[in-house]
Design a protein around this motif. Structure first.
Motif, PDB file in Angstrom:
ATOM      1  N   GLN A  31      -1.316  -1.189  25.758  1.00  0.00           N
ATOM      2  CA  GLN A  31      -1.056  -1.085  27.189  1.00  0.00           C
ATOM      3  C   GLN A  31      -2.246  -1.564  28.019  1.00  0.00           C
ATOM      4  OE1 GLN A  31       0.016   2.559  30.086  1.00  0.00           O
ATOM      5  NE2 GLN A  31       1.570   2.143  28.537  1.00  0.00           N
ATOM      6  N   LEU A  32      -3.450  -1.221  27.620  1.00  0.00           N
ATOM      7  CA  LEU A  32      -4.625  -1.685  28.353  1.00  0.00           C
ATOM      8  C   LEU A  32      -4.720  -3.205  28.314  1.00  0.00           C
ATOM      9  CD1 LEU A  32      -7.317   0.967  27.327  1.00  0.00           C
ATOM     10  CD2 LEU A  32      -6.088   0.791  29.497  1.00  0.00           C
ATOM     11  N   ALA A  33      -4.356  -3.806  27.174  1.00  0.00           N
ATOM     12  CA  ALA A  33      -4.352  -5.260  27.066  1.00  0.00           C
ATOM     13  C   ALA A  33      -3.296  -5.864  27.986  1.00  0.00           C
ATOM     14  CB  ALA A  33      -4.102  -5.681  25.624  1.00  0.00           C
ATOM     15  N   GLN A  34      -2.153  -5.209  28.082  1.00  0.00           N
ATOM     16  CA  GLN A  34      -1.097  -5.699  28.971  1.00  0.00           C
ATOM     17  C   GLN A  34      -1.534  -5.633  30.435  1.00  0.00           C
ATOM     18  OE1 GLN A  34       2.038  -3.128  27.190  1.00  0.00           O
ATOM     19  NE2 GLN A  34       3.270  -4.989  27.155  1.00  0.00           N
ATOM     20  N   GLY A  61      -0.892 -11.748  25.330  1.00  0.00           N
ATOM     21  CA  GLY A  61      -1.475 -13.089  25.315  1.00  0.00           C
ATOM     22  C   GLY A  61      -2.950 -13.105  24.988  1.00  0.00           C
ATOM     23  N   SER A  62      -3.582 -11.944  24.902  1.00  0.00           N
ATOM     24  CA  SER A  62      -5.010 -11.874  24.562  1.00  0.00           C
ATOM     25  C   SER A  62      -5.177 -11.473  23.103  1.00  0.00           C
ATOM     26  CB  SER A  62      -5.727 -10.865  25.460  1.00  0.00           C
ATOM     27  OG  SER A  62      -5.257  -9.550  25.229  1.00  0.00           O
ATOM     28  N   THR A  63      -6.274 -11.911  22.526  1.00  0.00           N
ATOM     29  CA  THR A  63      -6.544 -11.625  21.118  1.00  0.00           C
ATOM     30  C   THR A  63      -7.585 -10.514  21.013  1.00  0.00           C
ATOM     31  OG1 THR A  63      -6.099 -13.926  20.502  1.00  0.00           O
ATOM     32  CG2 THR A  63      -7.339 -12.570  18.926  1.00  0.00           C
ATOM     33  N   PRO A  64      -7.216  -9.363  20.464  1.00  0.00           N
ATOM     34  CA  PRO A  64      -8.181  -8.262  20.347  1.00  0.00           C
ATOM     35  C   PRO A  64      -9.198  -8.524  19.251  1.00  0.00           C
ATOM     36  CG  PRO A  64      -6.133  -7.662  19.281  1.00  0.00           C
ATOM     37  CD  PRO A  64      -5.890  -8.999  19.939  1.00  0.00           C
TER      38      PRO A  64
END
Length: 265
Positions: A31-34, A61-64
């Motif tokens: 959720q934080l990435a979203q 769309g981001s790569t952790p």
């Protein structure tokens, strides 16, 4: 999730421990990435961690950053924090979610003290150590930075001896840390879930954990349901955001009413 963004974590970095399984940590990281954050996820199982990473990438769309390791290993926490700094240059949100419990750990258990070391080591010691290591980076956030400890209603209501003790201690750690770190512009809060649909049962060797628990929840909880990890993530996103700028040292219960039980059942 709708396209309407309630929170904006663009340019922020969140480190979430215990985020390699189908549970609260993974839901919070997702959720934080979203909402725009770069996230650092970590756990002991590389394959599971990679599955969570792919889910985050597909949804946001981001790569952790994936960092495999065991927080019971004293050498891992410094490595984890340094990996986050090397990759992203900052840490704005720390979520101490890594935890372990044993449903068969009582005063009559032969392995009580061995279990005590493991539960207290992961549930309390690792949270304190991660907090200590992250403070120098969090205080650079100029009032935005915060820490969220994932505790349990077992901290408030007796459940299993050592697990309940570890979570009660974690709640006090939240309060003490909030008192100490407020002058550095760092907020510290706790989320204390009740029963949540996660892999917790399997992690403690009880595949029927939630099956056995569900009838108890339906009988005693006013809402009559087990919560979802996403519901805990909703609360974490709020606490991590600047909408919660005046909240620190607080314990937030999300348990469907388990602590108060139901008078109508």
């Amino acid at each position: 999730m709708s396209n309407f963004k309630r929170y904006d974590f663009s340019g922020k970095v969140a480190l979430v421990t215990g985020s390699s399984s189908n549970g609260i940590g993974a839901a919070i990281a997702l959720q934080l990435a979203q909402y725009g954050a770069q996230v650092v996820i970590t756990g002991r199982n590389a394959a599971n961690l990679n599955k969570v990473a792919q889910k985050i990438k597909d949804a946001s769309g981001s790569t952790p950053l994936e960092v495999v390791g065991d927080l019971l290993d004293d050498s891992f926490a410094p490595k984890l924090v340094q990996s986050a700094i090397d990759k992203f240059g900052r840490i704005d949100v720390l979520v101490n979610n890594a935890g372990f419990g044993d449903t068969d750990m009582s005063l009559s258990s032969e392995n009580l003290m061995e279990g005590y070391d493991k539960v207290m080591g992961l549930n309390l010691k690792s949270a304190i150590r991660m907090t200590q290591l992250c403070v120098p980076h969090l205080e650079k956030g100029k009032g935005f930075s915060n820490i969220i400890n994932i505790s349990s209603i077992a901290a408030i209501r007796p459940y299993v001896l050592v697990y309940s003790c570890s979570k009660a201690a974690l709640d006090m750690c939240t309060r003490c840390s909030a008192s100490e770190l407020g002058v550095k512009g760092i907020r510290v809060n706790s989320i204390n879930p009740g029963p949540i649909w996660t892999d917790f049962g399997r992690s403690v060797g009880n595949d029927r954990f939630f099956h056995d628990l569900e009838h108890i929840v339906k009988a005693k909880s006013p809402l009559g349901r087990i919560g979802d990890p996403e519901e805990i993530a909703n609360l974490a996103s709020f606490l991590a955001s600047d909408l919660a700028a005046n909240i620190t040292g607080s314990i937030f219960v999300s348990d469907g009413g388990m602590l108060v039980e139901s008078m109508g059942k």
